[in-house]
Write a protein that holds these residues in place. Structure first.
Motif, PDB file in Angstrom:
ATOM      1  N   CYS A  94       8.245   1.239   7.657  1.00 17.81           N
ATOM      2  CA  CYS A  94       9.586   0.934   7.181  1.00 17.81           C
ATOM      3  C   CYS A  94      10.159  -0.208   8.007  1.00 17.81           C
ATOM      4  N   GLY A  95      10.939  -1.058   7.375  1.00 15.22           N
ATOM      5  CA  GLY A  95      11.579  -2.155   8.083  1.00 15.22           C
ATOM      6  C   GLY A  95      12.744  -1.719   8.961  1.00 15.22           C
ATOM      7  N   HIS A  96      13.181  -0.479   8.813  1.00 12.70           N
ATOM      8  CA  HIS A  96      14.329   0.011   9.571  1.00 12.70           C
ATOM      9  C   HIS A  96      13.941   0.880  10.759  1.00 12.70           C
ATOM     10  N   GLN A 145       8.512   0.990  -9.912  1.00  7.34           N
ATOM     11  CA  GLN A 145       9.150  -0.327  -9.818  1.00  7.34           C
ATOM     12  C   GLN A 145       9.494  -0.761  -8.401  1.00  7.34           C
ATOM     13  N   THR A 146       9.576   0.172  -7.466  1.00  3.66           N
ATOM     14  CA  THR A 146       9.889  -0.177  -6.077  1.00  3.66           C
ATOM     15  C   THR A 146       8.999   0.622  -5.131  1.00  3.66           C
ATOM     16  N   LEU A 147       8.815   0.065  -3.932  1.00  7.20           N
ATOM     17  CA  LEU A 147       8.167   0.798  -2.847  1.00  7.20           C
ATOM     18  C   LEU A 147       9.281   1.560  -2.152  1.00  7.20           C
ATOM     19  N   ILE A 148       9.007   2.770  -1.720  1.00 12.18           N
ATOM     20  CA  ILE A 148      10.081   3.582  -1.168  1.00 12.18           C
ATOM     21  C   ILE A 148       9.662   4.219   0.154  1.00 12.18           C
ATOM     22  N   CYS A 149      10.573   4.235   1.110  1.00 11.52           N
ATOM     23  CA  CYS A 149      10.327   4.867   2.400  1.00 11.52           C
ATOM     24  C   CYS A 149      10.476   6.372   2.241  1.00 11.52           C
ATOM     25  N   SER A 150       9.437   7.110   2.613  1.00 11.41           N
ATOM     26  CA  SER A 150       9.473   8.560   2.456  1.00 11.41           C
ATOM     27  C   SER A 150      10.447   9.234   3.407  1.00 11.41           C
ATOM     28  N   THR A 151      10.795   8.561   4.501  1.00 14.23           N
ATOM     29  CA  THR A 151      11.667   9.176   5.497  1.00 14.23           C
ATOM     30  C   THR A 151      13.143   9.081   5.138  1.00 14.23           C
ATOM     31  N   HIS A 152      13.598   7.916   4.687  1.00 16.50           N
ATOM     32  CA  HIS A 152      15.028   7.810   4.402  1.00 16.50           C
ATOM     33  C   HIS A 152      15.377   7.118   3.084  1.00 16.50           C
ATOM     34  N   GLY A 153      14.386   6.851   2.262  1.00 14.79           N
ATOM     35  CA  GLY A 153      14.663   6.384   0.902  1.00 14.79           C
ATOM     36  C   GLY A 153      14.923   4.903   0.725  1.00 14.79           C
ATOM     37  N   ALA A 154      14.739   4.094   1.751  1.00 16.00           N
ATOM     38  CA  ALA A 154      14.923   2.653   1.572  1.00 16.00           C
ATOM     39  C   ALA A 154      13.946   2.160   0.514  1.00 16.00           C
ATOM     40  N   GLU A 155      14.396   1.236  -0.325  1.00 20.16           N
ATOM     41  CA  GLU A 155      13.541   0.696  -1.376  1.00 20.16           C
ATOM     42  C   GLU A 155      13.226  -0.765  -1.099  1.00 20.16           C
ATOM     43  N   TYR A 156      11.984  -1.140  -1.429  1.00 21.48           N
ATOM     44  CA  TYR A 156      11.483  -2.492  -1.190  1.00 21.48           C
ATOM     45  C   TYR A 156      10.892  -3.054  -2.472  1.00 21.48           C
ATOM     46  N   ALA A 157      11.056  -4.351  -2.677  1.00 23.46           N
ATOM     47  CA  ALA A 157      10.461  -5.031  -3.828  1.00 23.46           C
ATOM     48  C   ALA A 157       8.942  -5.114  -3.624  1.00 23.46           C
ATOM     49  N   PRO A 158       8.155  -4.632  -4.578  1.00 23.05           N
ATOM     50  CA  PRO A 158       6.712  -4.650  -4.424  1.00 23.05           C
ATOM     51  C   PRO A 158       6.107  -6.055  -4.383  1.00 23.05           C
ATOM     52  N   ASP A 159       6.794  -7.037  -4.948  1.00 22.95           N
ATOM     53  CA  ASP A 159       6.231  -8.384  -5.015  1.00 22.95           C
ATOM     54  C   ASP A 159       6.641  -9.286  -3.846  1.00 22.95           C
TER      55      ASP A 159
END
Length: 91
Positions: free
Chosen positions: A50-52, A70-84
């Motif tokens: 995670c970036g955080h 549609q998005t990559l997601i952090c399993s720990t706190h739900g942050a979403e990231y653009a896959p591309d």
């Protein structure tokens, strides 16, 4: 890139589906977890953290995408990231 390394086959990477986990080594020889995914008819690879906070993104081995793929997601706190791009979209 001076030392290319085969990390696996792209045949198992489905669009918006399970990712391929692999390890990189930094200049000190330390292992860095990474992953590759298939999205928008292309393949992307990122460090698996995670970036955080320094935790892996996947909630189960290779499970990086949100339910809609549609998005990559952090399993720990739900942050979403653009896959591309890997850019944080929120969270």
């Amino acid at each position: 890139m001076t030392n290319p390394q085969l990390i696996g086959s792209i045949e198992g990477l489905e669009e918006g589906g399970k990712g391929l986990r692999f390890d990189l080594r930094d200049r000190k020889g330390e292992v860095i977890p990474a992953f590759a995914v298939h999205y928008d008819y292309q393949f992307f690879a990122y460090l698996n953290r995670c970036g955080h906070i320094a935790v892996p993104l996947d909630y189960m081995p290779g499970e990086f995408f949100s339910d809609d793929g549609q998005t990559l997601i952090c399993s720990t706190h739900g942050a979403e990231y653009a896959p591309d791009t890997g850019a944080c979209l929120g969270g």
